[in-house]
Design an enzyme around this catalytic site. Structure first.
Site, PDB file in Angstrom:
ATOM      1  N   ASP A  14       0.831  -1.218   0.000  1.00 18.86           N
ATOM      2  CA  ASP A  14       0.000   0.000   0.000  1.00 18.86           C
ATOM      3  C   ASP A  14       0.863   1.266   0.000  1.00 18.86           C
ATOM      4  O   ASP A  14       0.533   2.255   0.652  1.00 18.86           O
ATOM      5  CB  ASP A  14      -0.931   0.024   1.224  1.00 18.86           C
ATOM      6  CG  ASP A  14      -1.760  -1.235   1.367  1.00 18.86           C
ATOM      7  OD1 ASP A  14      -2.076  -1.852   0.335  1.00 18.86           O
ATOM      8  OD2 ASP A  14      -2.100  -1.610   2.508  1.00 18.86           O
ATOM      9  N   GLU A 192     -11.163   0.764  -3.914  1.00 17.55           N
ATOM     10  CA  GLU A 192     -10.552   1.391  -2.741  1.00 17.55           C
ATOM     11  C   GLU A 192      -9.198   1.977  -3.161  1.00 17.55           C
ATOM     12  O   GLU A 192      -8.894   2.065  -4.333  1.00 17.55           O
ATOM     13  CB  GLU A 192     -10.368   0.377  -1.605  1.00 17.55           C
ATOM     14  CG  GLU A 192      -9.488  -0.795  -1.943  1.00 17.55           C
ATOM     15  CD  GLU A 192      -9.381  -1.805  -0.811  1.00 17.55           C
ATOM     16  OE1 GLU A 192      -9.991  -1.584   0.252  1.00 17.55           O
ATOM     17  OE2 GLU A 192      -8.671  -2.815  -0.994  1.00 17.55           O
TER      18      GLU A 192
END
Length: 439
Positions: A14, A192
């Site tokens: 991420d 997302e």
């Protein structure tokens, strides 16, 4: 450093890359090898000089939701859940860390240094009518633009708000926008991982679509959208065990990169940071790039010892598995498996007729062959093969000389024929540890 570009025992998915001063900082989640859950109860920060991207330094833990032997929790008053996908921005000499906490109200923390550690500033402050995503602010990304501050977030729907630039955590009343990336084609609809960037006069929103192994991007003339979907930058599931993807783009020393992660340990919960060079064209589009083993390098040196784990192609069920801090072979190598590396520069030695390829393996009692193909694992030129025996050790063979820049693929076949050969089709033939080419 090749991909993954951090030390190979480190799991930072991420990734949000940010350049502050003369260093690039990587903010990301922290995975745990062998875990059955995403992420950790702490965040870590890594950085490198912008003129030496092969020299990454760990700055240690930056934020916590659980006590450990060195740190107290920063969120003990309201949560002890895992930390997901942070982002960090600078404003007026302060560095603000935006953190999503699983199933809990997220928060903003602050530091005088980009590496932290960060001290809790506040949870998000808002009226219910002014925030989407149930006020969780999933995978929030933040943009500072001409003194104004915007936050982008969401799960299965893209949301955004403007923040009060005076305190950096209060949602401005009336600023909420839903579906800042309008819904459309289901395959690349927003899922997302919001990450905003401003490039020239254009605003970009990098995100993970419903087809989760990709990183998509959308573009707008305004920070408040609507953002038009343009395509995807990279897919970490092409010829590799895929899973979710989350990352962003960053310009370092005049070169644009996409930061992303890839899977290890046969799970989507052990992810490592990777990077590829990209190009942003004059019309604002970003051509898709492939996964490589390069990292920040332009080419790999085939005459060095190459750890097998930097493979960017794994087909036929093989995976990278961590056995300990020093040992991470490619394993579950079955008949027909392909293990590939992009790209090596073999140089221009036209005097040699042959090379030697040496491979290090951990045996599993089987005999097999490594066929070596260039540039295409199905139809590429085959330059030789190495016979792999049943025991641990080094195996080598003379192969055809190679010049120039090439991808190298190893195609695995067992050596058994006859009525019992199919008994070896599902066997792990060996664990692949390292290899090198010798003149």
């Amino acid at each position: 450093m090749p991909n993954p570009f951090l030390p190979l025992w480190e799991y930072i998915p991420d990734g949000e890359p940010r350049v502050f001063g003369n260093r690039v900082y990587l903010y990301g989640s922290h995975d745990r090898a062998g875990s059955d859950a995403f992420c950790d109860f702490k965040l870590k920060v890594w950085s490198a000089p912008i003129n030496d991207l092969n020299n990454w330094q760990c700055h240690g833990d930056s934020f916590h939701t659980l006590d450990d032997e060195d740190h107290k929790s920063d969120t003990s008053e309201w949560t002890e859940r895992e930390l997901y996908a942070p982002d960090c921005v600078e404003k007026d000499g302060k560095y603000y860390l935006y953190t999503y906490i699983l199933g809990s109200k997220g928060c903003v923390s602050v530091s005088d240094r980009p590496e932290g550690p960060f001290r809790l500033l506040s949870r998000y402050k808002y009226d219910e009518a002014d925030a989407g995503d149930d006020g969780i602010f999933n995978d929030a990304g933040v943009l500072v633009d001409d003194g104004r501050v915007y936050i982008y977030y969401g799960f299965e729907k893209s949301h955004m708000n403007e923040l009060n630039a005076d305190n950096m955590y209060e949602i401005k009343k009336g600023s909420y926008i839903e579906d800042v990336i309008p819904a459309g084609n289901a395959e690349d609809d927003f899922f997302e991982a919001s990450s905003p960037r401003k490039i020239g006069s254009r605003y970009y929103l990098i995100y993970s679509p419903r087809l989760g192994s990709r990183l998509h991007y959308a573009v707008s003339d305004s920070p408040t959208g609507p953002f038009e979907r343009k395509g995807y930058i990279i897919d970490n599931g092409i010829d590799y065990p895929g899973g979710n993807n989350h990352g962003s783009i960053c310009c370092i020393g005049g070169q644009w990169y996409v930061f992303y992660h890839k899977m290890t340990n046969g799970t989507i919960m052990s992810r490592r940071a990777c990077v590829e060079k990209i190009e942003i064209l004059p019309d604002g589009t970003i051509p898709q790039v492939e996964m490589t083993s390069l990292g920040f390098e332009s080419s790999l040196d085939p005459y060095k010892i190459i750890p097998a784990e930097i493979a960017c192609v794994l087909k036929g069920g093989c995976i990278v598995t961590e056995k300990d801090s020093f040992t991470r072979p490619v394993t579950q190598i079955k008949n027909g498996a392909v293990i590939g590396y992009r790209y090596f520069d073999f140089g221009e030695d036209f005097s040699s007729k042959t090379l030697e390829l040496a491979v290090q393996v951990s045996g599993s009692g089987c005999r097999s062959m490594l066929r070596i193909l260039l540039d295409d694992y199905e139809n590429g030129e085959e330059v030789g093969c190495v016979e792999i025996g049943p025991r641990d050790g080094e195996y080598s063979a003379r192969i055809k000389n190679i010049t120039g820049r090439h991808a190298v693929y190893f195609k695995v076949e067992h050596c058994y024929v006859g009525w019992f050969a199919n008994a070896f089709d599902e066997r792990n033939l060996f664990d692949f540890i390292a290899f090198t080419f010798k003149k």
